[in-house]
Design a protein around this motif. Structure first.
Motif, short mmCIF file in Angstrom:
data_model
loop_
_atom_site.label_atom_id
_atom_site.label_comp_id
_atom_site.label_asym_id
_atom_site.label_seq_id
_atom_site.Cartn_x
_atom_site.Cartn_y
_atom_site.Cartn_z
N ASP A 1 -11.89 16.67 -1.27
CA ASP A 1 -10.76 15.94 -1.90
C ASP A 1 -11.01 14.83 -3.08
OD1 ASP A 1 -9.07 17.07 0.35
OD2 ASP A 1 -10.28 15.86 1.43
N GLY A 2 -12.40 14.80 -3.12
CA GLY A 2 -12.78 13.85 -4.16
C GLY A 2 -13.18 12.32 -3.66
N PHE A 3 -13.26 12.36 -2.53
CA PHE A 3 -13.89 10.93 -1.92
C PHE A 3 -15.42 11.07 -1.87
CE2 PHE A 3 -14.99 7.83 1.36
CZ PHE A 3 -14.47 6.94 0.94
N LEU A 4 -16.09 10.45 -2.74
CA LEU A 4 -17.59 10.91 -2.91
C LEU A 4 -18.07 10.64 -1.52
CD1 LEU A 4 -17.81 9.46 -6.58
CD2 LEU A 4 -17.20 11.84 -5.69
N ARG A 5 -19.33 11.63 -1.29
CA ARG A 5 -20.04 11.58 -0.32
C ARG A 5 -20.79 10.37 -0.35
NH1 ARG A 5 -25.02 14.52 0.79
NH2 ARG A 5 -25.05 15.42 2.98
N LEU A 6 -20.71 9.36 0.87
CA LEU A 6 -21.23 8.30 0.94
C LEU A 6 -23.03 8.49 1.44
CD1 LEU A 6 -18.90 6.12 2.82
CD2 LEU A 6 -19.69 5.58 0.62
N ASN A 7 -23.67 7.61 0.76
CA ASN A 7 -25.02 7.33 1.07
C ASN A 7 -25.31 6.81 2.39
OD1 ASN A 7 -27.86 6.95 1.39
ND2 ASN A 7 -28.32 6.83 -0.76
N GLU A 8 -25.80 7.55 3.35
CA GLU A 8 -25.88 6.86 4.75
C GLU A 8 -26.66 5.87 4.82
OE1 GLU A 8 -28.65 10.26 4.91
OE2 GLU A 8 -26.64 10.19 4.29
N ASN A 9 -27.23 5.28 3.91
CA ASN A 9 -28.30 4.12 3.58
C ASN A 9 -27.31 2.82 3.29
OD1 ASN A 9 -30.70 5.36 4.59
ND2 ASN A 9 -31.11 6.11 2.37
N HIS A 10 -26.10 3.34 2.90
CA HIS A 10 -25.23 1.99 2.52
C HIS A 10 -24.01 2.08 3.44
CE1 HIS A 10 -27.10 2.63 -1.40
NE2 HIS A 10 -26.96 1.16 -1.53
N ASN A 11 -23.63 1.01 4.01
CA ASN A 11 -22.64 0.66 4.90
C ASN A 11 -21.38 0.61 3.86
OD1 ASN A 11 -24.06 0.84 7.34
ND2 ASN A 11 -24.45 -1.32 7.10
N TYR A 12 -20.13 1.29 4.35
CA TYR A 12 -19.03 0.99 3.67
C TYR A 12 -18.21 0.48 4.80
CZ TYR A 12 -14.51 1.53 1.08
OH TYR A 12 -13.31 1.10 0.42
N THR A 13 -17.23 -0.47 4.42
CA THR A 13 -16.00 -1.00 5.20
C THR A 13 -14.67 -0.77 4.57
OG1 THR A 13 -17.82 -2.51 6.18
CG2 THR A 13 -15.51 -2.83 6.69
N THR A 14 -13.80 -0.30 5.23
CA THR A 14 -12.57 -0.27 4.81
C THR A 14 -12.10 -1.70 4.69
OG1 THR A 14 -11.38 -0.27 6.89
CG2 THR A 14 -12.24 1.93 6.09
N PRO A 15 -10.87 -1.78 4.35
CA PRO A 15 -9.92 -3.04 3.81
C PRO A 15 -9.63 -3.74 4.98
CG PRO A 15 -8.99 -1.54 2.29
CD PRO A 15 -10.10 -0.76 2.94
N LYS A 16 -9.65 -3.02 6.13
CA LYS A 16 -8.88 -3.44 7.64
C LYS A 16 -10.35 -3.77 8.29
CE LYS A 16 -5.25 -2.97 10.87
NZ LYS A 16 -4.40 -2.19 11.44
N GLY A 17 -11.47 -3.56 7.71
CA GLY A 17 -12.94 -3.83 8.50
C GLY A 17 -13.43 -2.74 9.48
N PHE A 18 -12.95 -1.31 9.26
CA PHE A 18 -13.57 -0.34 9.97
C PHE A 18 -14.58 0.32 9.06
CE2 PHE A 18 -8.98 0.27 11.19
CZ PHE A 18 -9.01 -0.32 12.50
N ARG A 19 -15.51 0.88 9.70
CA ARG A 19 -16.84 1.31 9.03
C ARG A 19 -16.66 2.76 8.85
NH1 ARG A 19 -22.06 0.09 11.93
NH2 ARG A 19 -22.82 1.53 9.97
N VAL A 20 -16.97 3.57 7.77
CA VAL A 20 -17.34 4.82 7.46
C VAL A 20 -18.61 5.38 8.34
CG1 VAL A 20 -17.45 6.79 5.89
CG2 VAL A 20 -15.67 4.97 5.60
N LEU A 21 -18.71 6.27 9.39
CA LEU A 21 -19.90 6.42 10.01
C LEU A 21 -20.70 7.47 9.48
CD1 LEU A 21 -18.30 5.71 13.31
CD2 LEU A 21 -19.46 3.94 11.97
N GLY A 22 -21.82 7.63 9.05
CA GLY A 22 -22.65 8.41 8.80
C GLY A 22 -22.18 9.26 7.39
N ARG A 23 -22.28 10.44 7.50
CA ARG A 23 -22.04 11.21 6.14
C ARG A 23 -20.61 11.57 6.14
NH1 ARG A 23 -27.46 15.23 5.83
NH2 ARG A 23 -28.97 13.58 5.19
N VAL A 24 -20.13 11.56 4.92
CA VAL A 24 -18.82 12.09 4.47
C VAL A 24 -18.83 13.59 4.49
CG1 VAL A 24 -16.92 12.25 2.69
CG2 VAL A 24 -17.99 9.97 3.37
N SER A 25 -18.26 14.28 5.22
CA SER A 25 -18.06 15.86 5.31
C SER A 25 -17.10 16.21 4.09
CB SER A 25 -17.52 16.28 6.46
OG SER A 25 -18.46 15.72 7.72
N MET A 26 -17.15 17.56 3.75
CA MET A 26 -16.50 18.06 2.85
C MET A 26 -14.71 17.91 3.02
SD MET A 26 -16.06 21.84 1.44
CE MET A 26 -17.88 21.98 1.25
N ASP A 27 -14.39 18.12 4.36
CA ASP A 27 -13.00 17.63 4.46
C ASP A 27 -12.62 16.76 5.50
OD1 ASP A 27 -12.36 20.24 2.98
OD2 ASP A 27 -13.00 21.37 4.69
#
Length: 343
Positions: free
Chosen positions: A273-299
């Motif tokens: 969908d265009g939400f680029l695949r995150l490198n699992e070596n970097h933590n990304y936290t949403t505005p509400k404080g949730f974490r994207v866990l592991g690798r982003v999949s295609m869908d």
């Protein structure tokens, strides 16, 4: 269903600052190329018209046709065909070779290469271009250039300004000699506009404002740039929830492992969908404080949340840093299939 929300108040706030800097709404051309930098060309066109903007800039004739009912003046930067055009369309001449392809009575903006060396004609070729277009009975309605480093601490900004000043003088000289109307001049993109201490003294007819419209400017440099407000936020809907046991992993490669029992949900957006695949070596936290866990999949992707809908971002600067890129790439990557809503 994932969706993009467009904050009308933030867009109008940005356009108000831009208009004041340019001295009026009439001196602003909103750049809507590449689906309005991913924000939605129709949605942003409607809002820009409501605000009072009368000029727009797009990449193609196809895009110009989509927004022809919203603006009386549309500049097409990269025309891919040379058929007859609406009287409201103005097409860019990027090379002398295209002069013979332009239909009679078309409105043309001559692009001048002042140092970017990408598109545009040389200053020494201005007279040849004007003569060639005049012979084809084409309306020369504009002359412009593009800055390659207005958002950087370098001398290129001042060098290109000086070259474009010479180009404007040459254009006026040739037009007066041929009894042709003096065309509109424009050179400022977002950063160039806000680097100008006094836009009125630049003596140009309008500025082409892209990324600033959507709430972003490079703010880590010692320029007096305003604090703009991001217009876009990206939201994802929950697909499934489960309890991840301690020592269990989630996603491709099992790159996230739970240190304790935890609730994890998958949400309906991924790099397809265009939400680029995150490198699992970097933590990304949403505005509400949730974490994207592991690798982003295609869908889809996984988050330590069980909420029905999660805001993935309302400001893309942090994601741009993680991906070692610019804000433009993050927003432009989002697919047109994602629903855009104005709030």
């Amino acid at each position: 269903m994932s969706r993009i929300l467009l904050n009308k108040d933030n867009l109008f706030y940005n356009l108000e600052l831009i208009s004041k800097k340019a001295t009026s709404k009439d001196k602003v051309a909103v750049v809507l190329k590449d689906n309005a930098y991913g924000h939605g060309i129709i949605e942003v066109a409607k809002l820009s018209k409501e605000f009072g903007i009368k000029k727009a800039v797009v990449k193609s004739v196809e895009d110009a046709k989509k927004i022809k009912d919203y603006f009386p003046y549309i500049l097409i930067l990269a025309p891919n065909d040379f058929n007859n055009y609406s009287h409201t369309f103005h097409i860019a001449l990027n090379t002398l070779e295209n002069i013979e392809k332009i239909p009679q009575n078309s409105n043309v903006h001559i692009k001048i290469d002042t140092g970017m060396h990408r598109n545009g004609i040389a200053i020494d070729d201005i007279e040849e271009a004007i003569l060639g277009l005049s012979k084809r009975k084409v309306n020369i309605t504009g002359v412009f250039t593009h800055h390659k480093g207005a958002d950087e601490l370098s001398t290129s900004f001042f060098f290109q300004k000086e070259l474009f000043s010479k180009a404007k003088y040459k254009v006026k000289e040739v037009c007066e000699k041929l009894f042709l109307p003096i065309p509109a001049f424009h050179s400022c993109n977002s950063s160039a506009l806000f680097r100008e201490k006094n836009f009125e003294e630049l003596n140009e007819d309008f500025a082409r404002v892209g990324i600033a419209t959507y709430g972003y400017l490079e703010d880590d440099l010692p320029f007096d740039f305003p604090k703009l407000k991001p217009v876009m936020s990206l939201w994802a809907s929950k697909m499934a929830t489960r309890e991840l046991k301690k020592a269990q992993s989630v996603g491709y490669g099992g790159k996230f492992t739970a240190n304790e029992n935890m609730i994890v949900s998958t949400y309906d957006i991924g790099y397809g969908d265009g939400f680029l695949r995150l490198n699992e070596n970097h933590n990304y936290t949403t505005p509400k404080g949730f974490r994207v866990l592991g690798r982003v999949s295609m869908d889809n992707l996984s988050i330590n949340s069980d909420e029905k809908e999660v805001c993935l971002f309302d400001d893309v600067r942090e994601l741009a840093k993680i991906h070692n890129t610019i804000t433009y790439e993050i927003t432009c990557s989002l697919k047109e299939s994602i629903k855009r809503e104005i709030v």
